[in-house]
Design a protein around this motif. Structure first.
Motif, mmCIF file in Angstrom:
data_model
loop_
_atom_site.group_PDB
_atom_site.id
_atom_site.type_symbol
_atom_site.label_atom_id
_atom_site.label_comp_id
_atom_site.label_asym_id
_atom_site.label_seq_id
_atom_site.Cartn_x
_atom_site.Cartn_y
_atom_site.Cartn_z
ATOM 1 N N GLU A 455 38.517 45.891 42.506
ATOM 2 C CA GLU A 455 38.140 46.461 41.218
ATOM 3 C C GLU A 455 36.955 45.739 40.617
ATOM 4 O OE1 GLU A 455 39.198 49.320 40.068
ATOM 5 O OE2 GLU A 455 40.293 49.378 41.974
ATOM 6 N N ALA A 456 36.899 44.416 40.788
ATOM 7 C CA ALA A 456 35.773 43.656 40.222
ATOM 8 C C ALA A 456 34.469 44.023 40.917
ATOM 9 C CB ALA A 456 36.047 42.157 40.355
ATOM 10 N N VAL A 457 34.516 44.171 42.230
ATOM 11 C CA VAL A 457 33.305 44.534 42.977
ATOM 12 C C VAL A 457 32.871 45.948 42.611
ATOM 13 C CG1 VAL A 457 32.381 44.986 45.279
ATOM 14 C CG2 VAL A 457 33.749 42.929 44.864
ATOM 15 N N ARG A 458 33.811 46.861 42.555
ATOM 16 C CA ARG A 458 33.473 48.242 42.200
ATOM 17 C C ARG A 458 32.915 48.319 40.786
ATOM 18 N NH1 ARG A 458 35.457 52.608 45.047
ATOM 19 N NH2 ARG A 458 35.769 53.762 43.096
ATOM 20 N N ALA A 459 33.483 47.538 39.873
ATOM 21 C CA ALA A 459 32.993 47.551 38.496
ATOM 22 C C ALA A 459 31.563 47.025 38.416
ATOM 23 C CB ALA A 459 33.910 46.712 37.609
ATOM 24 N N HIS A 460 31.248 46.026 39.235
ATOM 25 C CA HIS A 460 29.878 45.502 39.243
ATOM 26 C C HIS A 460 28.883 46.537 39.750
ATOM 27 C CE1 HIS A 460 26.443 42.882 39.923
ATOM 28 N NE2 HIS A 460 26.392 43.351 41.167
ATOM 29 N N LEU A 461 29.263 47.285 40.775
ATOM 30 C CA LEU A 461 28.339 48.246 41.389
ATOM 31 C C LEU A 461 28.314 49.588 40.666
ATOM 32 C CD1 LEU A 461 29.167 47.582 45.141
ATOM 33 C CD2 LEU A 461 27.092 46.885 43.928
ATOM 34 N N ASP A 462 29.383 49.907 39.933
ATOM 35 C CA ASP A 462 29.474 51.198 39.258
ATOM 36 C C ASP A 462 28.344 51.341 38.238
ATOM 37 O OD1 ASP A 462 30.434 53.676 38.673
ATOM 38 O OD2 ASP A 462 32.124 52.995 37.472
ATOM 39 N N GLY A 463 27.623 52.452 38.309
ATOM 40 C CA GLY A 463 26.471 52.662 37.446
ATOM 41 C C GLY A 463 25.166 52.279 38.102
ATOM 42 N N ARG A 464 25.231 51.396 39.100
ATOM 43 C CA ARG A 464 24.030 51.024 39.860
ATOM 44 C C ARG A 464 23.873 51.895 41.103
ATOM 45 N NH1 ARG A 464 26.102 46.089 37.933
ATOM 46 N NH2 ARG A 464 24.539 44.749 36.909
ATOM 47 N N LEU A 465 25.024 52.280 41.672
ATOM 48 C CA LEU A 465 25.037 53.103 42.873
ATOM 49 C C LEU A 465 25.896 54.325 42.635
ATOM 50 C CD1 LEU A 465 25.640 50.418 45.670
ATOM 51 C CD2 LEU A 465 23.459 51.448 45.029
ATOM 52 N N ALA A 466 25.636 55.380 43.399
ATOM 53 C CA ALA A 466 26.501 56.548 43.356
ATOM 54 C C ALA A 466 27.934 56.139 43.693
ATOM 55 C CB ALA A 466 26.002 57.598 44.352
ATOM 56 N N ARG A 467 28.908 56.782 43.072
ATOM 57 C CA ARG A 467 30.296 56.341 43.207
ATOM 58 C C ARG A 467 30.810 56.447 44.636
ATOM 59 N NH1 ARG A 467 33.013 55.014 38.871
ATOM 60 N NH2 ARG A 467 35.001 55.375 39.929
ATOM 61 N N TYR A 468 30.282 57.408 45.413
ATOM 62 C CA TYR A 468 30.772 57.520 46.785
ATOM 63 C C TYR A 468 30.352 56.330 47.640
ATOM 64 C CZ TYR A 468 26.079 59.250 48.068
ATOM 65 O OH TYR A 468 24.721 59.380 48.276
ATOM 66 N N LYS A 469 29.397 55.527 47.153
ATOM 67 C CA LYS A 469 28.951 54.353 47.897
ATOM 68 C C LYS A 469 29.780 53.105 47.595
ATOM 69 C CE LYS A 469 24.131 55.980 47.817
ATOM 70 N NZ LYS A 469 22.750 55.671 47.392
ATOM 71 N N LEU A 470 30.601 53.151 46.554
ATOM 72 C CA LEU A 470 31.364 51.974 46.165
ATOM 73 C C LEU A 470 32.423 51.662 47.214
ATOM 74 C CD1 LEU A 470 31.915 52.646 42.343
ATOM 75 C CD2 LEU A 470 29.927 51.674 43.512
ATOM 76 N N PRO A 471 32.598 50.379 47.559
ATOM 77 C CA PRO A 471 33.592 50.038 48.591
ATOM 78 C C PRO A 471 34.997 50.429 48.157
ATOM 79 C CG PRO A 471 32.728 48.060 47.522
ATOM 80 C CD PRO A 471 31.886 49.200 47.055
ATOM 81 N N LYS A 472 35.728 51.005 49.080
ATOM 82 C CA LYS A 472 37.105 51.411 48.801
ATOM 83 C C LYS A 472 38.072 50.243 48.926
ATOM 84 C CE LYS A 472 36.021 55.729 48.140
ATOM 85 N NZ LYS A 472 34.564 55.586 48.252
ATOM 86 N N ASN A 473 37.614 49.182 49.560
ATOM 87 C CA ASN A 473 38.455 47.997 49.695
ATOM 88 C C ASN A 473 37.560 46.776 49.841
ATOM 89 O OD1 ASN A 473 40.851 46.543 49.896
ATOM 90 N ND2 ASN A 473 40.967 46.750 52.115
ATOM 91 N N VAL A 474 38.020 45.653 49.313
ATOM 92 C CA VAL A 474 37.310 44.383 49.443
ATOM 93 C C VAL A 474 38.245 43.386 50.100
ATOM 94 C CG1 VAL A 474 36.330 42.430 48.179
ATOM 95 C CG2 VAL A 474 35.758 44.767 47.497
ATOM 96 N N VAL A 475 37.771 42.757 51.161
ATOM 97 C CA VAL A 475 38.553 41.764 51.887
ATOM 98 C C VAL A 475 37.792 40.439 51.859
ATOM 99 C CG1 VAL A 475 39.592 41.135 54.089
ATOM 100 C CG2 VAL A 475 39.492 43.539 53.399
ATOM 101 N N VAL A 476 38.465 39.387 51.421
ATOM 102 C CA VAL A 476 37.859 38.055 51.408
ATOM 103 C C VAL A 476 38.309 37.305 52.660
ATOM 104 C CG1 VAL A 476 37.657 35.872 50.160
ATOM 105 C CG2 VAL A 476 37.797 38.023 48.889
ATOM 106 N N VAL A 477 37.346 36.782 53.415
ATOM 107 C CA VAL A 477 37.634 36.037 54.641
ATOM 108 C C VAL A 477 37.045 34.638 54.523
ATOM 109 C CG1 VAL A 477 37.718 38.111 56.075
ATOM 110 C CG2 VAL A 477 35.548 36.924 55.763
ATOM 111 N N ASP A 478 37.518 33.748 55.374
ATOM 112 C CA ASP A 478 37.010 32.375 55.349
ATOM 113 C C ASP A 478 35.598 32.283 55.899
ATOM 114 O OD1 ASP A 478 39.404 31.433 54.282
ATOM 115 O OD2 ASP A 478 40.286 31.106 56.270
#
Length: 499
Positions: A455-478
């Protein structure tokens, strides 16, 4: 070669089939005579506004008769049509208008706020709004003096600039000439057997080059009838197929899946359908089965904005025998698979897919270096896609060199999405999705003590990119897998998360 000028098409249709329905929209019908007369008045309005040869005119709006009338009025004047994707974020829309140096913008009223938020008075081109107000497009066109004489055009003269997502993260304007649009239409007429009795249901946005170049234009050139929809609703689409005895339908796999999954699918009379074309990605076996049970099969294909967008087509009778293939080169086009030195490879060997023909674009607007890089020294367009041909000449796409994601028929370039602050590493990949084909996921590494989520990543990108480009999932890896030179190994990430 005035005969290659797209601006003369409707006038010639007015002579040949004046009373034939050209367009059906929202219960109304327009004959070829009525459409051509309307286009003449659009050209007259543009001339009165000082729009002439080479000027760029942008259109920001949904499917409508006005879209097509403005398109043909623009090219009839010798000006250049710039369709704007309505799904772009406001900064992306502003970039298209500035980069194209549009002198005039025709737009639907719902975009008033979007335009005011990103463009100053100095940036804003002259504007005409659609709608029913006395100062809106319809009234202005009705009061304009007709200007029926089309400008004489050369094949290489630009007709449209269509923006495609760029690997650098900013949309690039692909310049399509009158020759490009003519030959992509001829390729469709030859490969898909388009005839004047065809009735084509267009449910995809006309600002997409596929809907325009392989849908509307070949049907109008041949003198068929377009049933135009503002948007896609599966129940309404099924009803229109039955009501108007539709013979042609184009879409992406998601479109066909939603139709087949709708409760009205089994009861709808589909007996008029003869030609189904599908692009964007391969049709899943489940969808092939659903349509074959109704006696229907697909012409699948491959292409891109830079080829207007035709590239290859797979005949419906080969949809099983060559399942997974995108088909043969379209009639007026050559396709080869080449190695890094430009040498054509034998069947079965993997290399870059390259295309050459009269529907291949003239280059990227304002980007000479990118244009040069897009072509080989001997003039072939470099698709950036990996593929191979089999012994029968059928093309198979194996991977994307550019890592482009195709989600519901929309192109997403990871570079657009990967511009994230506060992360130590990021890679965006496409992950299979039952509805959209694939969707973007963002794989991140973070500095110690920091956190983030989808949600944080999508909120950052929302308004800058078309909504269909927003990641549907964010995975944090080492750690992100990287090559010795430090480049992220996206193939490894796809194998881990998308396999």
């Amino acid at each position: 070669m005035n005969e290659l000028g797209v601006g003369g098409w409707l006038a010639r249709r007015r002579l040949r089939s004046p009373d034939k329905p050209a367009l059906i929209f929202d219960g109304g019908r327009w004959t070829y005579r009525e459409m051509a007369d309307r286009v003449d008045r659009v050209a007259g309005l543009l001339a009165a506004r000082g729009i002439g040869r080479g000027d760029r005119v942008a259109y920001l709006g949904e499917n409508s008769p006005e879209f097509l009338a403005v398109l043909f009025g623009i090219v009839q004047r010798g000006a250049v049509f710039v369709p704007v994707n309505t799904r772009l974020a406001p900064p992306e829309i502003a970039h298209v208008l500035r980069d194209s140096a549009a002198r005039l913008l025709v737009h639907d009223p719902e975009f008033d706020g979007v335009l005011a938020s990103v463009l100053s008075e100095d940036d804003m081109p002259e504007v005409i709004r659609t709608g029913e107000e006395p100062t809106a497009l319809s009234a202005l066109v009705s009061g304009a003096a007709p200007l029926p004489a089309a400008e004489r055009m050369l094949p290489e003269d630009p007709a449209a600039i269509i923006y495609t997502s760029g690997t650098t993260g900013r949309p690039k304007g692909a310049m399509l000439t009158h020759q490009n649009l003519t030959f992509v239409s001829l390729n469709c007429i030859v490969d898909y057997d388009v005839v004047s009795s065809d009735i084509a249901l267009l449910i995809s946005p006309l600002f997409h080059v596929a809907s325009l170049g392989m849908g509307a234009l070949p049907v109008l050139l041949k003198g068929g009838t377009i049933v135009l929809e503002k948007g896609f609703d599966p129940a309404r689409a099924l009803a229109l197929i039955e009501k108007h005895r539709v013979t042609m339908l184009s879409g992406v796999p998601t479109t066909y899946q939603m139709l087949a999954d709708h409760p009205a699918w089994a009861e709808t009379d589909l007996s008029s359908l003869q030609k189904l074309t599908c692009g964007g990605s391969a049709v899943p076996t489940r969808i092939l089965n659903a349509y074959e049970e109704r006696g229907l099969s697909f012409s699948q294909g491959y292409g891109m904005t830079e080829t207007s967008p035709g590239g290859t087509s797979l005949p419906p009778e080969m949809s099983r025998a060559k399942q997974g293939s995108v088909g043969l080169p379209q009639f007026f086009l050559d396709v080869r698979v080449a190695d890094e030195s430009g040498q054509e490879l034998p069947p079965g060997e993997l290399g870059e897919v390259q295309l050459r023909g009269p529907n291949v674009f003239a280059g990227y607007l304002n980007l000479p270096d990118a244009t040069t890089a897009a072509f080989t020294d001997d003039g072939w367009f470099r698709s950036g896609d990996l593929g191979y041909v089999d012994k029968d000449g059928y093309l198979f796409i194996a991977d994307r060199l550019k890592d482009m994601i195709i989600s519901g028929g929309e192109n997403i370039y990871p570079a657009e999405v990967e511009n994230l602050p506060g992360v130590t590493g990021v890679a965006v990949i496409g992950v299979p999705d039952d509805r959209w084909g694939e969707v973007p996921w963002a794989i991140l590494t973070l500095s110690a003590g920091t956190t983030t989520d989808t949600e944080a990543v999508r909120a950052h990108l929302d308004g800058r990119l078309a909504r269909y480009k927003l990641p549907k999932n964010v995975v944090v890896v080492d750690e992100l897998p990287r090559t010795a030179s430090g480049k992220v190994r996206k193939a490894d990430l796809r194998a881990r998360f998308a396999g």
